[in-house]
Write a protein that holds these residues in place. Sequence first.
Motif, short mmCIF file in Angstrom:
data_model
loop_
_atom_site.label_atom_id
_atom_site.label_comp_id
_atom_site.label_asym_id
_atom_site.label_seq_id
_atom_site.Cartn_x
_atom_site.Cartn_y
_atom_site.Cartn_z
N CYS A 23 2.18 7.28 51.61
CA CYS A 23 2.22 8.35 52.58
C CYS A 23 2.14 7.88 54.02
CB CYS A 23 1.08 9.32 52.34
SG CYS A 23 1.06 9.92 50.66
N TYR B 36 0.69 16.52 48.30
CA TYR B 36 1.97 17.22 48.57
C TYR B 36 1.77 18.73 48.73
CZ TYR B 36 4.43 12.94 47.14
OH TYR B 36 4.90 11.66 47.05
N HIS B 39 1.79 20.04 52.13
CA HIS B 39 2.96 19.70 52.95
C HIS B 39 4.20 20.50 52.55
CE1 HIS B 39 0.30 16.26 53.54
NE2 HIS B 39 0.96 16.02 54.66
N TRP B 41 8.15 19.65 52.18
CA TRP B 41 8.97 18.45 52.10
C TRP B 41 10.42 18.87 51.95
CZ3 TRP B 41 8.05 14.26 47.77
CH2 TRP B 41 8.84 13.13 48.05
N PHE B 48 8.88 15.84 56.40
CA PHE B 48 7.66 15.99 55.60
C PHE B 48 6.60 16.51 56.56
CE2 PHE B 48 4.00 14.14 53.26
CZ PHE B 48 4.27 14.67 52.00
#
Lengths: 427, 292
Positions: A23, B36, B39, B41, B48
């Motif tokens: 990340c 994730y 976020h 994406w 992102f």
Amino acid sequence: MRSAKPLTAAALLAATAFVATACAGGPAPEAEPAEDIDLRMTVWTSNEDHLALFDSIAEEYMADHPEIASITFDPLPFDDYTSTVTTQVAGGNAPDLAWILENSAPDFVSSGALLPLNEVLEGTEGYDFDDLAPSATALWESDGALLAYPFSTSPFVVFANDDLLAAAGQPTSAQLQADGAWTWEDVSRIGAAVNDSTGKAGFVIRDFDYLNWDYLSTVWNGWGAAPWSEDGSTCTFDDEEMVEAFEFLHDAAFTSQSMPGPGTTADFFAGESAFTVTQISRANLLADGGFAWNLLPLPEGPVGDYSVTGQAGIGVMSQGENTAAAAEFLAFFTNPENAEKLAAYFPPPRTSLLNAETLAAANPLLTEEQIESVVVPGIENGEVRPSHTDSAEIGQQVRASLDDLWVAGADIPAVLEGTCAAIEPLL
Amino acid sequence: MTYRRRDALSGYLFIAPQLAGIVLFVLVPLVLVVYYSFHEWNVLAGTFTFVGLDNVEKLFTDPRLGSVLTATAVFSVGLVVFNLTLALVLAVLLNRRWRGITAFRTIFFSPVVVSLVAWTIVWGFLLQDNGGINGLLAMIGIDGPNWLREGPTAMLSVIVVQVFKNVGLNMVLFLAALQGVPRELQEAARVDGANDRQIFGRVVLPLISPTILLTLIITIVGSLQVYAQIAVLTQGGPGISTTVLVYYLVQQAFDFHHFGYGSALALLLFLIVLVLTIAQWQLRKRWVFYEN
């Protein structure tokens, strides 16, 4: 009991390190390699003849380009093709080049996922960029830039089983056309008669299966209908033309039974229906000596003649590792000489190749007359199947809404209004 | 290095491959899914963006999620009831010393080892409006429904296909448990005047209750993860009547490219499985015998 703390700590440390690496944005993009380049192109075909032709073009290219170590064509299953490509991109394994289907074209074209190709194609000697038909490139352009080469523009046509028509005491398809009786109403009337006397199906919209509704554009375009406005911002499923088109289809499925109902299959190429609407490339399914058949354009609708095409493009993925090399290979892969070779399987976007001579060599089962009267006009005038950004989500919403329509006695205008209500927020 | 340390080190080395697998393929994805879910994406655009709790909030405002959870619950309850009942009945029937009983056991177990997708495709043909099931019904004068195109029958069809696919596994587990029930206990009950039903209900069932708990947990967790059958048979339709949580999750993440929301749905699924498993584990004290 001994403590599990060391194990837990090790696991969490490893997980954290992995996540941090994944990340943290990673290092700055590296310059593209200048040698030992491996190119990969995702395709949906796994046909051995298609792949052999691709490989032969790639080998010819590599012979003059020592910097290219390999060119691989990676066949992916058709049903999950787009999801697989996007999953590869998400996983940091984007292909260098990708075959893109027309229904997802707006997503790829508008997102910046594809490299603009004008510069490299126009700058390639002998490419003859202006030979590309504007009708074929329209779907793949954004702000004047061409983002994918319209690799295959395949018209939808009607195949007719003349033996089955004769067995049902109906005129042959050529006779129907000669008599000016080649309209959807005629097709449905004769299809119902075939079903009534032989038990076989009348007409089949191939691959529709009451799920893939966008294949119905091969019918509703004849009514002048469209699922949304030209700019894609307004739903038009509930327009009068669309209601009439669906009334025709509903009647064919549930009243006259000229079209197989939901959950019933009939394969034209196995002799199970009188007519089928499908793409020209399906001609290869016609068995030698299976039955007498004919090729016709789409029947006339209330608005008269019309044609519909399916399309696929090839683009260079911006997130690929070798964008410059991939674009140069694409310019070679689709130059006039190779486009003519590829025309053996994929109707080309080049106007110079849209002639009976080239297309007859590619389609030995078809007569020159059939090519000139059906295939060439179909490509030149065809409207591409509907597409929109977020096509998968819109497609799912429409499919779920239209399920209410595929029952006897459905309230067609109400269902189509509901369809618009479901997709308006996505347009 | 002391003997004790060497001993510990060699132990860790032995479990290292398994531990690495768990870290890479269980813990890391789990942590990433949480990451994730905060976020948005856009895979194609390569962006992102941190969106905080937006995806979690969407779980509460998604108009389709209620129907999806209902379909998931209906599927799970239907599967558990049909699967465990049929598995137990088959196990009792096949726990006899009849001639050729091994062949019957093999026949009922064989679907477990058949490819799931192939099995489902074949059933898809059988369940068509003009398919084999309706052909059989027509032979006895019944006009069968369009199984996969009508809401209630579509869900029933998916459940039945899944039951026949996996009932053999639970059947084998029950069979093993039944064969572990001491014969003398059943004979003693009979001497005391118990009939067959009483022996089964008062002696056999309590003794195989740990196996019932195990099969219950396995079947519920399995039912919450069903995907291929839905994709092949109904694609979540008609409408969204057979769109279960995993199918919806995959659609959102991989078809619609909402990876953030898909991750939030995956977390919801994880929580549901966790809560149900803990609840069953706690409830075992009430009905599982011989449990320490």
